[in-house]
Enzyme design. Sequence first.
Site, PDB file in Angstrom:
ATOM      1  CE  LYS A  80      -1.798   3.030   1.992  1.00  0.00           C
ATOM      2  NZ  LYS A  80      -1.522   4.439   1.553  1.00  0.00           N
TER       3      LYS A  80
ATOM      4  CD  GLU B  65      -2.416   8.650   1.224  1.00  0.00           C
ATOM      5  OE1 GLU B  65      -1.560   7.735   1.262  1.00  0.00           O
ATOM      6  OE2 GLU B  65      -2.865   9.216   2.247  1.00  0.00           O
TER       7      GLU B  65
ATOM      8  CB  SER C 132       3.915  10.145  10.947  1.00  0.00           C
ATOM      9  OG  SER C 132       2.669   9.560  10.658  1.00  0.00           O
TER      10      SER C 132
ATOM     11  CB  CYS D 112      13.276   9.484   8.131  1.00  0.00           C
ATOM     12  SG  CYS D 112      14.414   8.301   7.433  1.00  0.00           S
TER      13      CYS D 112
HETATM   14  P1  NAD Z   1       2.173   8.953   7.148  1.00  0.00           P
HETATM   15  O1  NAD Z   1       2.323   8.317   8.483  1.00  0.00           O
HETATM   16  O2  NAD Z   1       1.178  10.030   6.985  1.00  0.00           O
HETATM   17  O3  NAD Z   1       1.826   7.851   6.032  1.00  0.00           O
HETATM   18  C1  NAD Z   1       2.598   6.695   5.863  1.00  0.00           C
HETATM   19  C2  NAD Z   1       1.723   5.593   5.278  1.00  0.00           C
HETATM   20  O4  NAD Z   1       0.718   5.272   6.235  1.00  0.00           O
HETATM   21  C3  NAD Z   1       0.992   6.008   4.002  1.00  0.00           C
HETATM   22  O5  NAD Z   1       0.901   4.898   3.138  1.00  0.00           O
HETATM   23  C4  NAD Z   1      -0.390   6.422   4.512  1.00  0.00           C
HETATM   24  O6  NAD Z   1      -1.419   6.234   3.558  1.00  0.00           O
HETATM   25  C5  NAD Z   1      -0.580   5.489   5.680  1.00  0.00           C
HETATM   26  N1  NAD Z   1      -1.416   6.088   6.732  1.00  0.00           N
HETATM   27  C6  NAD Z   1      -1.655   7.394   6.961  1.00  0.00           C
HETATM   28  N2  NAD Z   1      -2.477   7.529   8.012  1.00  0.00           N
HETATM   29  C7  NAD Z   1      -2.750   6.298   8.456  1.00  0.00           C
HETATM   30  C8  NAD Z   1      -3.555   5.785   9.491  1.00  0.00           C
HETATM   31  N3  NAD Z   1      -4.221   6.585  10.308  1.00  0.00           N
HETATM   32  N4  NAD Z   1      -3.607   4.445   9.661  1.00  0.00           N
HETATM   33  C9  NAD Z   1      -2.901   3.626   8.851  1.00  0.00           C
HETATM   34  N5  NAD Z   1      -2.135   4.063   7.843  1.00  0.00           N
HETATM   35  C10 NAD Z   1      -2.061   5.375   7.648  1.00  0.00           C
HETATM   36  O7  NAD Z   1       3.647   9.454   6.727  1.00  0.00           O
HETATM   37  P2  NAD Z   1       4.008  10.361   5.477  1.00  0.00           P
HETATM   38  O8  NAD Z   1       3.578  11.752   5.759  1.00  0.00           O
HETATM   39  O9  NAD Z   1       3.601   9.704   4.225  1.00  0.00           O
HETATM   40  O10 NAD Z   1       5.613  10.273   5.539  1.00  0.00           O
HETATM   41  C11 NAD Z   1       6.401  11.092   6.347  1.00  0.00           C
HETATM   42  C12 NAD Z   1       6.765  10.413   7.640  1.00  0.00           C
HETATM   43  O11 NAD Z   1       7.467   9.189   7.375  1.00  0.00           O
HETATM   44  C13 NAD Z   1       7.726  11.245   8.473  1.00  0.00           C
HETATM   45  O12 NAD Z   1       7.333  11.156   9.819  1.00  0.00           O
HETATM   46  C14 NAD Z   1       9.064  10.579   8.242  1.00  0.00           C
HETATM   47  O13 NAD Z   1      10.029  10.780   9.269  1.00  0.00           O
HETATM   48  C15 NAD Z   1       8.658   9.146   8.155  1.00  0.00           C
HETATM   49  N6  NAD Z   1       9.683   8.347   7.502  1.00  0.00           N
HETATM   50  C16 NAD Z   1      10.457   7.569   8.292  1.00  0.00           C
HETATM   51  C17 NAD Z   1      11.475   6.830   7.729  1.00  0.00           C
HETATM   52  C18 NAD Z   1      12.344   5.964   8.596  1.00  0.00           C
HETATM   53  O14 NAD Z   1      13.183   5.259   8.060  1.00  0.00           O
HETATM   54  N7  NAD Z   1      12.179   5.985   9.895  1.00  0.00           N
HETATM   55  C19 NAD Z   1      11.701   6.867   6.348  1.00  0.00           C
HETATM   56  C20 NAD Z   1      10.875   7.685   5.569  1.00  0.00           C
HETATM   57  C21 NAD Z   1       9.863   8.424   6.166  1.00  0.00           C
END
Ligand code: NAD
Length: 483
Positions: A175, A178, A228, A283
């Site tokens: 997944k 989006e 996140s 990140c």
């Molecule tokens: P996000 O948490 O909003 O989304 C990540 C994924 O989870 C997406 O596919 C999204 O559709 C899904 N998602 C969103 N809300 C959800 C929910 N309530 N329940 C289940 N799934 C849900 O993150 P983002 O804004 O796409 O990405 C940025 C974040 O990712 C930042 O916090 C960044 O630090 C983190 N990140 C971490 C790493 C790492 O290696 N630790 C690497 C890349 C990004």
Amino acid sequence: MRAVVASNLIGGQWSTPSSADRLSVEDPATGETLGSVPASGKAEVDQAVAAARQAFPDWRRRPVVERARVLFRLSALLDQHRDELARSLTREQGKNLAEARGELQRGIENVEHAAGMPSLMMGDTLEDVASGVDCETVRQPVGVFAVITPYNFPVMVPMWFWPYAVAAGNTVVVKPSEQDPLAHQRVVELAGQAGLPAGVLNVVHGRGEAAEALAGHPDVAGVSFVGSSGVARRLYGRAGAAGKRVQALGGAKNHMIVLPDADPDVVAESVVASVFGCAGQRCLAGSVVIGVGESYEPVRERILDGVASLKVGCGLDDDVDMGPVISDAHKNRVAGFIEQGERDGARLLLDGRDPEVPGYPRGHWIGPTVFEDVSPDTPLGREEVFGPVAGLARAPNLEAALELLAASPYGNAASVFTQSGRTAREFRYRAGISMLGVNVGVAAPMAFFPFGGTRNSFYGDLKAQGKDAVAFYTDQKVVISRW
Ligand code: NAD
């Protein structure tokens, strides 16, 4: 350019649910609609998991060398399509072309590394654990895995996971984010062209609802999540309580410590690239820059000088250093941190709100922003901003700088800049953070090493990539034999 109407991939068929809404994918520099994906729900997730489950028995019986051969072919195809993929990634994510090419390269390295599965998956044997009795371990695939990924590295992050999972004999449902799933969709098409059989790799597009349904599905054996921290923690809790394997990588707040003996040119270049590269949406992005003792003033000046020459603009244009942030909502979120920082008493040295970017009136622009005197107890000092914002801080010595790291709720990455091996060793020994840079601003993911943080940056134990990926996607069976 014609907008792409992307579909789910379920059991080898590209299919679009008639009932689902569609989510648009936008170019964050121009505001143009690039395409759309279905906002899938539980029904599509059920179908994808069923397809993956059905494909599993045959795929796991394929000799591992045959499975690996598909990845060799995929790697060659990715190489042929580098330019197309990098441009597509820049268009939907916003990062400049050099960064897009770098991201793709890191993804390809994971495919290459996973193609070594015949060696990586080998077990151990020991003769005579008792008289005439031998013991061995055999690594076997587990079943269906879910891979849920974020927007900032939409091509590379899925490839931290599924190449290893399928090479080890599992089947997968991805997944993707989006917000920018189109370049990865092309990678998935190429995987089919490389000979990955129907049902081995499935894709369901959608928002959190689809991710939740996937992570909670009873036929999913394990979940690889990146996003996140709040979502990571919740999915880890839910999927873990259901008995699944889970690795959930979360957000970050990364500190960079500069000692007075550091090479000033290395510091200037590395810190600026770390904080402002990808418009701070990594990140691994540096966020708090700690000048130790007399290093503070020169570091401050060098950073302000370095930032002055950064060009903000569309990532496809020449010489652009920093693209837009992903969306209008995210731009407002970053601007909110800047406003809050001012209210909390931090001193704004450079304000990047609403920069002029000629020719791109609809882009989501935030220019480089630099604060000093940021208190670690304020949102700007503690929380993940995920934008091009540096907070400068002072510390009298390494000890005090390490205390700032220890107080952070996150533990993804940290860097030290020094010419002293002893200081570097002390930092490595005591930083308490998982990914460390020594005279390096971004402790970048290497396919053959594990990747993942600690504290609120990671929930689980086995990390992404490297040997951890092999362990996560296989179960070790122990066989004791007497003949
Ligand atoms: P996000 O948490 O909003 O989304 C990540 C994924 O989870 C997406 O596919 C999204 O559709 C899904 N998602 C969103 N809300 C959800 C929910 N309530 N329940 C289940 N799934 C849900 O993150 P983002 O804004 O796409 O990405 C940025 C974040 O990712 C930042 O916090 C960044 O630090 C983190 N990140 C971490 C790493 C790492 O290696 N630790 C690497 C890349 C990004």
